[in-house]
Design a protein around this motif. Sequence first.
Motif, PDB file in Angstrom:
ATOM      1  N   LEU A  29       0.826  -1.209   0.000  1.00  0.00           N
ATOM      2  CA  LEU A  29       0.000   0.000   0.000  1.00  0.00           C
ATOM      3  C   LEU A  29       0.860   1.259   0.000  1.00  0.00           C
ATOM      4  O   LEU A  29       0.609   2.211  -0.736  1.00  0.00           O
ATOM      5  CB  LEU A  29      -0.885  -0.022   1.252  1.00  0.00           C
ATOM      6  N   VAL A  30       1.877   1.245   0.831  1.00  0.00           N
ATOM      7  CA  VAL A  30       2.765   2.404   0.931  1.00  0.00           C
ATOM      8  C   VAL A  30       3.476   2.656  -0.391  1.00  0.00           C
ATOM      9  O   VAL A  30       3.586   3.798  -0.849  1.00  0.00           O
ATOM     10  CB  VAL A  30       3.781   2.235   2.082  1.00  0.00           C
ATOM     11  N   VAL A  31       3.911   1.572  -1.048  1.00  0.00           N
ATOM     12  CA  VAL A  31       4.592   1.734  -2.336  1.00  0.00           C
ATOM     13  C   VAL A  31       3.643   2.325  -3.368  1.00  0.00           C
ATOM     14  O   VAL A  31       3.997   3.236  -4.122  1.00  0.00           O
ATOM     15  CB  VAL A  31       5.166   0.393  -2.829  1.00  0.00           C
ATOM     16  N   ILE A  32       2.387   1.826  -3.379  1.00  0.00           N
ATOM     17  CA  ILE A  32       1.412   2.357  -4.339  1.00  0.00           C
ATOM     18  C   ILE A  32       1.138   3.838  -4.072  1.00  0.00           C
ATOM     19  O   ILE A  32       1.070   4.653  -5.001  1.00  0.00           O
ATOM     20  CB  ILE A  32       0.102   1.532  -4.291  1.00  0.00           C
TER      21      ILE A  32
ATOM     22  N   VAL B  29      10.659   8.790   6.839  1.00  0.00           N
ATOM     23  CA  VAL B  29      11.606   9.680   6.140  1.00  0.00           C
ATOM     24  C   VAL B  29      11.138   9.935   4.710  1.00  0.00           C
ATOM     25  O   VAL B  29      11.105  11.068   4.239  1.00  0.00           O
ATOM     26  CB  VAL B  29      13.025   9.069   6.161  1.00  0.00           C
ATOM     27  N   CYS B  30      10.746   8.868   4.013  1.00  0.00           N
ATOM     28  CA  CYS B  30      10.298   9.018   2.617  1.00  0.00           C
ATOM     29  C   CYS B  30       9.035   9.850   2.520  1.00  0.00           C
ATOM     30  O   CYS B  30       8.892  10.669   1.604  1.00  0.00           O
ATOM     31  CB  CYS B  30      10.062   7.646   1.990  1.00  0.00           C
ATOM     32  N   ALA B  31       8.118   9.658   3.465  1.00  0.00           N
ATOM     33  CA  ALA B  31       6.896  10.468   3.448  1.00  0.00           C
ATOM     34  C   ALA B  31       7.252  11.942   3.589  1.00  0.00           C
ATOM     35  O   ALA B  31       6.678  12.799   2.906  1.00  0.00           O
ATOM     36  CB  ALA B  31       5.961  10.032   4.574  1.00  0.00           C
ATOM     37  N   ASN B  32       8.212  12.229   4.438  1.00  0.00           N
ATOM     38  CA  ASN B  32       8.680  13.607   4.607  1.00  0.00           C
ATOM     39  C   ASN B  32       9.226  14.161   3.294  1.00  0.00           C
ATOM     40  O   ASN B  32       8.914  15.282   2.890  1.00  0.00           O
ATOM     41  CB  ASN B  32       9.769  13.623   5.690  1.00  0.00           C
ATOM     42  N   LEU B  33      10.032  13.344   2.596  1.00  0.00           N
ATOM     43  CA  LEU B  33      10.601  13.766   1.309  1.00  0.00           C
ATOM     44  C   LEU B  33       9.495  14.012   0.283  1.00  0.00           C
ATOM     45  O   LEU B  33       9.546  14.974  -0.484  1.00  0.00           O
ATOM     46  CB  LEU B  33      11.575  12.712   0.784  1.00  0.00           C
ATOM     47  N   PHE B  34       8.495  13.144   0.271  1.00  0.00           N
ATOM     48  CA  PHE B  34       7.385  13.316  -0.665  1.00  0.00           C
ATOM     49  C   PHE B  34       6.667  14.640  -0.427  1.00  0.00           C
ATOM     50  O   PHE B  34       6.336  15.371  -1.353  1.00  0.00           O
ATOM     51  CB  PHE B  34       6.372  12.171  -0.524  1.00  0.00           C
TER      52      PHE B  34
ATOM     53  N   ILE C  17      13.597  -9.855   2.178  1.00  0.00           N
ATOM     54  CA  ILE C  17      13.645  -9.482   0.757  1.00  0.00           C
ATOM     55  C   ILE C  17      12.555  -8.466   0.459  1.00  0.00           C
ATOM     56  O   ILE C  17      12.779  -7.458  -0.216  1.00  0.00           O
ATOM     57  CB  ILE C  17      13.470 -10.726  -0.140  1.00  0.00           C
ATOM     58  N   LEU C  18      11.364  -8.728   0.997  1.00  0.00           N
ATOM     59  CA  LEU C  18      10.235  -7.834   0.752  1.00  0.00           C
ATOM     60  C   LEU C  18      10.536  -6.424   1.254  1.00  0.00           C
ATOM     61  O   LEU C  18      10.332  -5.447   0.539  1.00  0.00           O
ATOM     62  CB  LEU C  18       8.982  -8.382   1.443  1.00  0.00           C
ATOM     63  N   VAL C  19      11.064  -6.338   2.468  1.00  0.00           N
ATOM     64  CA  VAL C  19      11.285  -5.008   3.020  1.00  0.00           C
ATOM     65  C   VAL C  19      12.406  -4.282   2.274  1.00  0.00           C
ATOM     66  O   VAL C  19      12.339  -3.074   2.062  1.00  0.00           O
ATOM     67  CB  VAL C  19      11.548  -5.058   4.548  1.00  0.00           C
ATOM     68  N   VAL C  20      13.413  -5.033   1.837  1.00  0.00           N
ATOM     69  CA  VAL C  20      14.485  -4.387   1.059  1.00  0.00           C
ATOM     70  C   VAL C  20      13.916  -3.817  -0.231  1.00  0.00           C
ATOM     71  O   VAL C  20      14.192  -2.666  -0.598  1.00  0.00           O
ATOM     72  CB  VAL C  20      15.625  -5.393   0.786  1.00  0.00           C
ATOM     73  N   CYS C  25      12.208   0.883  -3.426  1.00  0.00           N
ATOM     74  CA  CYS C  25      11.186   1.563  -4.238  1.00  0.00           C
ATOM     75  C   CYS C  25      10.868   2.934  -3.686  1.00  0.00           C
ATOM     76  O   CYS C  25      10.902   3.942  -4.387  1.00  0.00           O
ATOM     77  CB  CYS C  25       9.891   0.742  -4.236  1.00  0.00           C
ATOM     78  N   LEU C  26      10.550   2.958  -2.396  1.00  0.00           N
ATOM     79  CA  LEU C  26      10.157   4.217  -1.762  1.00  0.00           C
ATOM     80  C   LEU C  26      11.247   5.261  -1.851  1.00  0.00           C
ATOM     81  O   LEU C  26      10.997   6.420  -2.194  1.00  0.00           O
ATOM     82  CB  LEU C  26       9.838   3.972  -0.285  1.00  0.00           C
TER      83      LEU C  26
END
Lengths: 160, 158, 173
Positions: A29-32, B29-34, C17-20, C25-26
């Motif tokens: 969800l977060v990635v989407i 952190v990423c949410a902050n960057l977004f 693996i999933l979290v990496v 991506c993020l």
Amino acid sequence: MKMAGEKRHVVDFLFTLALFCVFAASALLVVIMGANVYKSTVNTMTDNYENRTSLTYIAEKIRQNDTPGSVVISTVEDSPALVLRQQVGDREYQTWIYVYDGNLKEILIASDATLNPESGQTVKEQQSLALEQNGSLLTVTTTDPAGKSESITLHVRCGS
Amino acid sequence: MNVKRTSKSGLFLLELMIIILFFSVTSAVCANLFVQAHQISKKGSDLTNATREVQSVAERFKAVEGDMHDLSALYESGLVESDRLDLFYDAQWTPLGTEKTDSSEYTITVLRSTNTEQQVFLNALAVSVPAAKDQIAQAVVIAWDQKGEIFSVTVQKY
Amino acid sequence: MKKNKNSFGISVGSSSILVVFVVLCLTTFATLSLVSANADYNLSAKTADATKNYYAADCEAEEKLQAVDAVLKEVYQGFGTDEAAYRTQLQQDLRLSHDCTLLLNDNGGALVEYEIPAGGERVLFVQLDISDHYLKTDGTIKPVCWQIVIPSEEDQFDDLGNLPIFTTDGLPG
């Protein structure tokens, strides 16, 4: 004792699996969501670019050709065109700025030559260009490929 | 054997917890960057739109040679103050005319210079308008919103 | 028992693996967004600066226009009777006090021209037709040229005798 052991084992397994699934789902969800935010940022930037470029370019062109009678509105195959006249030596030249085939084009030709719309140099993609003159005020409206219109009004100092 | 199975499950749980911790820190952190990226892109968009609209207003000021009545006539409204004209725009920078409405988010104010230097307050924003020079019509055209000034130019016409 | 051991083995590996993957991506999306938003904002800021510079030059040009008008009146008051003295004094005043050039042609026409830098390589080039005001107490001054020129391009044209080809360098910013 064996049966009790087995029960603990099954519950354990299910719990950890459930936790893992919840984590996986929320990560997805977060990635989407991140991808959507990126998409909207890129869209805003593209709009900004379209907005900025065409009108700034045309405004600069007009400001580079402000002499009496040099800024004229004409047409190229039924669509409005901006003609900027300049005298170089003893010949008169015209810069035509128009939209042809979905592109904003510019061409520099001698006044007595015939204009071939296809041979203009493409500046960028553009849906349409509209020009309106009100005394010394020239209003230029551009529509980008996404259909959004913006306009700028310029004052031709030296009159026409 | 029971102990082994328990410790395996425990190991997995421990690993999952560490992973969740790491993931939540990173996504914060990423949410902050977004959010920052979104704010910057909006700022850039505001600046571009403000630049364009302020130019249009300034050019009109030049065309009417600094006459505020003629300028407000171009915007199809009556002049309320002789040295100031406010134009309102909504969130997409569509012109809303000279009257403030609920959807107006941005304002462009034309402040014509008078004989003396003035300090004008636009909400919380302080703008200093220089004194007019002899026989030259001068104005400060400023685009602003609740957060402050976005873009401004000084325009003159002899 | 073997099955249970194996299924635990798979689960343990895949979490990491999933979290990496997700973190990668993020981070990529976030960094890309930030960097391109910044780049876009810088371009907008450059355009805004170029516009401000243009208007600053325009203001200065209007002030010079007023100054030229004043000089014409002043010089006529002092030297109106003698054309040669008027011309010399006017030329001198314009050049020394206001950095303007006086041009006269055979038909009695008179032009004043000056340049004002408008940021970067751009220059606002102004030519005023003062024929109506020349050797008179008063008259209208008509601008016949009020445009941005880029001197390096102009020089190119003069030397080669070719027309400048439009390039993207001609755009502001």
